[in-house]
Write a protein that holds these residues in place. Sequence first.
Motif, PDB file in Angstrom:
ATOM      1  N   PHE A 143       0.833  -1.195   0.000  1.00 48.19           N
ATOM      2  CA  PHE A 143       0.000   0.000   0.000  1.00 48.19           C
ATOM      3  C   PHE A 143       0.873   1.253   0.000  1.00 48.19           C
ATOM      4  N   SER A 144       1.946   1.230   0.810  1.00 45.41           N
ATOM      5  CA  SER A 144       2.783   2.421   0.913  1.00 45.41           C
ATOM      6  C   SER A 144       4.176   2.059   1.405  1.00 45.41           C
ATOM      7  N   VAL A 145       5.097   2.983   1.175  1.00 47.05           N
ATOM      8  CA  VAL A 145       6.455   2.907   1.717  1.00 47.05           C
ATOM      9  C   VAL A 145       6.763   4.250   2.357  1.00 47.05           C
ATOM     10  N   THR A 146       7.297   4.213   3.568  1.00 48.60           N
ATOM     11  CA  THR A 146       7.754   5.406   4.264  1.00 48.60           C
ATOM     12  C   THR A 146       9.254   5.295   4.481  1.00 48.60           C
ATOM     13  N   ILE A 147       9.977   6.384   4.217  1.00 46.18           N
ATOM     14  CA  ILE A 147      11.418   6.411   4.401  1.00 46.18           C
ATOM     15  C   ILE A 147      11.774   7.400   5.500  1.00 46.18           C
TER      16      ILE A 147
ATOM     17  N   ILE B  51      19.442   4.791   5.963  1.00 45.74           N
ATOM     18  CA  ILE B  51      18.081   4.843   5.406  1.00 45.74           C
ATOM     19  C   ILE B  51      17.255   3.747   6.054  1.00 45.74           C
ATOM     20  N   GLU B  52      16.058   4.087   6.538  1.00 49.47           N
ATOM     21  CA  GLU B  52      15.158   3.078   7.103  1.00 49.47           C
ATOM     22  C   GLU B  52      13.791   3.197   6.449  1.00 49.47           C
ATOM     23  N   ALA B  53      13.081   2.081   6.400  1.00 44.22           N
ATOM     24  CA  ALA B  53      11.794   2.046   5.709  1.00 44.22           C
ATOM     25  C   ALA B  53      10.722   1.413   6.583  1.00 44.22           C
ATOM     26  N   ILE B  54       9.498   1.882   6.368  1.00 43.82           N
ATOM     27  CA  ILE B  54       8.313   1.244   6.929  1.00 43.82           C
ATOM     28  C   ILE B  54       7.426   0.859   5.750  1.00 43.82           C
TER      29      ILE B  54
END
Length: 321
Positions: free
Chosen positions: A252-256, A289-292
């Motif tokens: 649905f989505s990616v957050t950085i 860099i980190e992702a959700i």
Amino acid sequence: MPTTNAYTYTRVLMGSPIFLKLFVDNPPLVEEVYARIGELEDQLTVNRAHSEVMDINHAAGKHPVSVSPALFQLIKRATEVSLLAGSCFNLTIGPLVKRWKIGFQGHTVPPQEAIDALLPLTDPHQLVLDASNHSVFLPHAGMEIDLGAIAKGYIADVIKNLLYQRGVYHAIINLGGNVQTLGRPQNGPNQQWAVGLQKPFGDNGELIGIIHVVNKSVVTSGIYERYFVADDKLYHHILHPRTGYPLDNELFSVTIISDASIDGDIYTTLLYGMGVEKGREYLQAYPHIEAIFVTRDNKVIFSSDKQFTFTLLDNSYQLAG
């Protein structure tokens, strides 16, 4: 920590409300910030007939165009990312974006022959950059650069540096999907900024949870932002550069979460194209860099959680990593 008054401002630019919070009462600085955002929008937009980027597009197939050094470096960075193996980031995807018009009254699926005709015009390998003249050349008529996938991050970083230059080290600016925090909140007991993670297809402000950060950029890109439905199928704005159609995977989505907002723009697109497993593996080489990831089966998956904490608000979602 002593409590300091907060001053909040909102203006509509780039088609979105731009939210600014400062802990100093400095109206001239506020005007300078919004004026600078407006200048950068005028330079980078492809939604008007004239801009520095549109000068390049109007000259496609004709001649190179010399641009400002800052814009040249931005185009160079976007080109390098576009040329990465398997990259779903593509600064030359403009013809397809304009054909679909998703988010701009587009609500029909282009015929296959239209997509096939435009794909050859979206090859970033054909872009010609001349560093000595700061010139950009699109060799075929109909080619177009579109910096929409990177512009807000670039602008957020420019504004962060502007605030630093003016002696402001604690603030937050939200450019609509790109949140750049400086330092820490200076009012109240909270020692971290609270940035909401939007619930896909929920009401505006309906959140899955809260991301808590200090001095970080938080950028989210999701398929619920701009889309239409035709014949019971959803078509969103994140296009696959090799098929010309919206990317279709489990996300649905990616957050950085990153230091630089431009990295947030770049990696949301790269990782959305990779999906969860490959995206998490890819980020092992980039510890800054980190992702959700938010998946279609209501999972919230972290690549790491060293630079932020997360508070889950919606129990219909499951923390899975």
